[in-house]
Design a protein around this motif. Structure first.
Motif, PDB file in Angstrom:
ATOM      1  N   HIS A  31       0.833  -1.203   0.000  1.00 43.74           N
ATOM      2  CA  HIS A  31       0.000   0.000   0.000  1.00 43.74           C
ATOM      3  C   HIS A  31       0.873   1.261   0.000  1.00 43.74           C
ATOM      4  CE1 HIS A  31      -3.487   2.497   0.632  1.00 43.74           C
ATOM      5  NE2 HIS A  31      -2.887   3.050   1.684  1.00 43.74           N
ATOM      6  N   VAL A  32       1.914   1.277   0.799  1.00 45.94           N
ATOM      7  CA  VAL A  32       2.814   2.429   0.838  1.00 45.94           C
ATOM      8  C   VAL A  32       3.500   2.592  -0.514  1.00 45.94           C
ATOM      9  CG1 VAL A  32       4.967   3.293   1.849  1.00 45.94           C
ATOM     10  CG2 VAL A  32       3.153   2.428   3.326  1.00 45.94           C
ATOM     11  N   PHE A  33       3.950   1.495  -1.113  1.00 53.03           N
ATOM     12  CA  PHE A  33       4.582   1.553  -2.430  1.00 53.03           C
ATOM     13  C   PHE A  33       3.618   2.105  -3.475  1.00 53.03           C
ATOM     14  CE2 PHE A  33       5.488  -0.419  -6.552  1.00 53.03           C
ATOM     15  CZ  PHE A  33       6.762   0.074  -6.770  1.00 53.03           C
ATOM     16  N   LYS A  34       2.387   1.612  -3.458  1.00 50.90           N
ATOM     17  CA  LYS A  34       1.383   2.077  -4.413  1.00 50.90           C
ATOM     18  C   LYS A  34       1.125   3.576  -4.244  1.00 50.90           C
ATOM     19  CE  LYS A  34      -3.507   1.493  -5.486  1.00 50.90           C
ATOM     20  NZ  LYS A  34      -4.743   0.848  -5.085  1.00 50.90           N
ATOM     21  N   LEU A  36       3.123   5.858  -2.837  1.00 50.67           N
ATOM     22  CA  LEU A  36       4.310   6.620  -3.223  1.00 50.67           C
ATOM     23  C   LEU A  36       4.455   6.700  -4.739  1.00 50.67           C
ATOM     24  CD1 LEU A  36       6.950   5.462  -0.599  1.00 50.67           C
ATOM     25  CD2 LEU A  36       5.871   7.707  -0.787  1.00 50.67           C
ATOM     26  N   MET A  37       4.163   5.612  -5.429  1.00 48.56           N
ATOM     27  CA  MET A  37       4.269   5.628  -6.886  1.00 48.56           C
ATOM     28  C   MET A  37       3.217   6.535  -7.509  1.00 48.56           C
ATOM     29  SD  MET A  37       6.877   4.056  -7.894  1.00 48.56           S
ATOM     30  CE  MET A  37       7.687   4.679  -6.445  1.00 48.56           C
ATOM     31  N   ARG A  38       2.026   6.537  -6.949  1.00 52.22           N
ATOM     32  CA  ARG A  38       0.996   7.446  -7.451  1.00 52.22           C
ATOM     33  C   ARG A  38       1.419   8.891  -7.248  1.00 52.22           C
ATOM     34  NH1 ARG A  38      -4.883   5.860  -5.496  1.00 52.22           N
ATOM     35  NH2 ARG A  38      -5.624   6.149  -7.610  1.00 52.22           N
ATOM     36  N   LEU A  39       1.979   9.201  -6.078  1.00 52.61           N
ATOM     37  CA  LEU A  39       2.449  10.563  -5.821  1.00 52.61           C
ATOM     38  C   LEU A  39       3.619  10.921  -6.729  1.00 52.61           C
ATOM     39  CD1 LEU A  39       2.226  10.698  -1.932  1.00 52.61           C
ATOM     40  CD2 LEU A  39       0.785  11.887  -3.563  1.00 52.61           C
ATOM     41  N   LEU A  40       4.539   9.990  -6.919  1.00 49.36           N
ATOM     42  CA  LEU A  40       5.702  10.256  -7.754  1.00 49.36           C
ATOM     43  C   LEU A  40       5.293  10.459  -9.208  1.00 49.36           C
ATOM     44  CD1 LEU A  40       8.789  10.451  -7.820  1.00 49.36           C
ATOM     45  CD2 LEU A  40       8.838   8.013  -8.294  1.00 49.36           C
ATOM     46  N   THR A  41       4.421   9.613  -9.727  1.00 53.71           N
ATOM     47  CA  THR A  41       3.987   9.791 -11.116  1.00 53.71           C
ATOM     48  C   THR A  41       3.175  11.071 -11.272  1.00 53.71           C
ATOM     49  OG1 THR A  41       2.058   8.366 -10.741  1.00 53.71           O
ATOM     50  CG2 THR A  41       4.024   7.335 -11.689  1.00 53.71           C
ATOM     51  N   SER A  42       2.379  11.401 -10.269  1.00 58.60           N
ATOM     52  CA  SER A  42       1.634  12.655 -10.317  1.00 58.60           C
ATOM     53  C   SER A  42       2.586  13.841 -10.328  1.00 58.60           C
ATOM     54  CB  SER A  42       0.689  12.747  -9.118  1.00 58.60           C
ATOM     55  OG  SER A  42       0.048  13.994  -9.093  1.00 58.60           O
TER      56      SER A  42
END
Length: 115
Positions: A31-34, A36-42
């Motif tokens: 969940h944390v990885f998901k 963080l990846m959403r925030l990073l891609t955003s």
């Protein structure tokens, strides 16, 4: 020492708790990885769009200033007026900073808390 009759069920419970903890830890990490990846891609998308918008705005500003300079027959006055426009836009953005902060927080909190 505990009798063998109680030892086996206790060991099963301990095994089940350990298995649950491992799967819960894996879920939290995923969940944390998901998130963080959403925030990073955003952030990456917003940054790339932002850079392109700034470049476009820069060329429009120079072109508009040159056109305004021809119309006013004074290039320094046209570039000064363009600068004053951006200065006033900066003041408006500063006055609206709390709304901008609220919008950013709401956007990212929705992204974080909604799966």
């Amino acid at each position: 020492m505990a009798s063998p009759a109680y030892q086996e069920p206790v060991m099963k419970v301990v095994g089940s708790v350990q298995s649950y903890m491992e799967s819960s830890t894996d879920y939290v990490r995923l969940h944390v990885f998901k998130t963080l990846m959403r925030l990073l891609t955003s952030f990456a998308k917003s940054s790339s769009v932002g850079v392109l918008v700034v470049l476009g705005l820069m060329f429009l500003s120079v072109g508009g200033s040159l056109a305004l300079g021809e119309w006013l027959e004074s290039y320094p006055l046209a570039f000064t007026l363009t600068g004053v426009f951006y200065f006033l836009a900066g003041i408006v953005a500063y006055l609206l900073r709390s709304r901008i902060d609220r919008w950013v927080l709401e956007s990212f909190s929705d992204m974080y808390w909604n799966k």
